[in-house]
Design an enzyme around this catalytic site. Structure first.
Site, PDB file in Angstrom:
ATOM      1  N   GLN A 118      40.083  30.627  31.835  1.00  0.00           N
ATOM      2  CA  GLN A 118      39.757  31.747  30.954  1.00  0.00           C
ATOM      3  C   GLN A 118      38.450  31.476  30.207  1.00  0.00           C
ATOM      4  OE1 GLN A 118      41.548  34.709  30.614  1.00  0.00           O
ATOM      5  NE2 GLN A 118      39.768  35.357  29.425  1.00  0.00           N
TER       6      GLN A 118
ATOM      7  N   ASP B  86      39.634  34.304  40.634  1.00  0.00           N
ATOM      8  CA  ASP B  86      38.782  35.126  39.767  1.00  0.00           C
ATOM      9  C   ASP B  86      37.436  35.416  40.427  1.00  0.00           C
ATOM     10  OD1 ASP B  86      39.112  36.500  37.433  1.00  0.00           O
ATOM     11  OD2 ASP B  86      38.301  34.947  36.123  1.00  0.00           O
TER      12      ASP B  86
ATOM     13  N   LYS C 284      48.210  38.367  31.710  1.00  0.00           N
ATOM     14  CA  LYS C 284      48.139  37.966  33.116  1.00  0.00           C
ATOM     15  C   LYS C 284      49.437  37.313  33.559  1.00  0.00           C
ATOM     16  CE  LYS C 284      43.138  37.605  32.858  1.00  0.00           C
ATOM     17  NZ  LYS C 284      41.979  36.767  32.518  1.00  0.00           N
TER      18      LYS C 284
END
Length: 280
Positions: free
Chosen positions: A90, A113, A46
């Site tokens: 994450q 996200d 990422k």
């Protein structure tokens, strides 16, 4: 349907847009807790793509023994920092950390996200917000490869809040106009249901669940599921048996995974606009 190719097109387009705006600092921040190897790889990928897109990236890494307070403090600091536009925690986090409490600290405009309950609520209500990256990536693939959705029958296998539920909302909303069925591991005659579909989105996390028997000739098949087996990473779709029947199909890996990163960066650029850091 090549996710690597489309992701790279998205990254290049974002880079061109940032360059045209005289390179404002658009910042994506990630938080990684623990030492999970796949998570470390995902985060590195990422950041690498964020830098290719001309973005600034920040990373906060906490050890396996981090406390709930320490994780919440790290996320809270990023939430309060006006120079940070997108925050990604994450997952999974180590046992003992309440992930929902951590995610709740992310303001909706920085939730790139699309994981928080407020982002989901905005999606349901049709308000401005960030769509979860994987379902958004599926929609980008369908559009890029000319898969018609209006009036078509779609089956989404899997009912997670990360993929399945938002995918149903995206396929069924005005402008996309598919007729969507939500299926899962307990759906009666799942193969028969899928054979009636023009589009199959497999997101159950069950290795090679979708075989040739599930697919009508010419249907589009999108594989979102990931399972780690002794043979390596496999998806929910038995690619070898399905590819000769499907009209379009994503590989695994190389399909929806890269698109998740591409859409994360699109959401981060949108977040900078929501926050007024760049022109709308």
């Amino acid at each position: 349907m090549d996710g690597n190719l489309l992701r790279d097109e998205i990254v290049a387009a974002i880079r061109a847009e940032i360059d045209s705006l005289q390179n404002p600092e658009v910042c994506l921040a990630t938080v990684l807790v623990g030492s999970d190897k796949p998570s470390q790889i995902y985060v590195r990928n990422k950041h690498r793509k964020a830098q290719e897109a001309g973005m600034v990236s920040r990373h906060v890494e906490l050890g396996e023994d981090a406390t709930q307070d320490e994780v919440e403090e790290a996320v809270g600091d990023l939430a309060a920092d006006p120079s940070v536009h997108g925050i990604l925690v994450q997952l999974p986090v180590p046992v003992g950390i309440d992930a929902e409490a951590v995610l709740d600290l992310i303001p909706p405009e920085k939730d790139v996200d699309g994981l928080t309950e407020r982002s989901m609520g905005r999606l349901v209500r049709g308000r401005l917000g960030h769509v979860p990256c994987t379902p958004l990536g599926v929609m980008e693939l369908l559009e890029r490869y000319g898969i018609e959705t209006s009036g078509k029958r779609a089956v989404v296998i899997g009912r997670s809040t990360l993929v399945g539920l938002p995918q149903v909302l995206l396929l069924g909303r005005k402008g996309c106009d598919a007729t969507v069925t939500l299926a899962h591991s307990r759906t009666a005659d799942l193969a028969g249901l899928c054979r009636e579909a023009d589009i199959i989105i497999a997101a159950a996390g069950m290795a090679r669940l979708v075989t040739a028997d599930f697919v009508s000739p010419g249907a589009a098949v999108v594989d979102v599921g990931i399972s780690r087996t002794e043979a390596g990473i496999v998806g929910d779709v038995d690619f070898d048996s399905v590819q000769d029947i499907a009209g379009a199909i994503t590989p695994m890996p190389g399909g929806t995974g890269p698109m998740t990163i591409g859409c994360l960066l699109k959401n981060t650029l949108a977040a900078a606009r929501m926050m007024g850091s760049i022109a709308p």
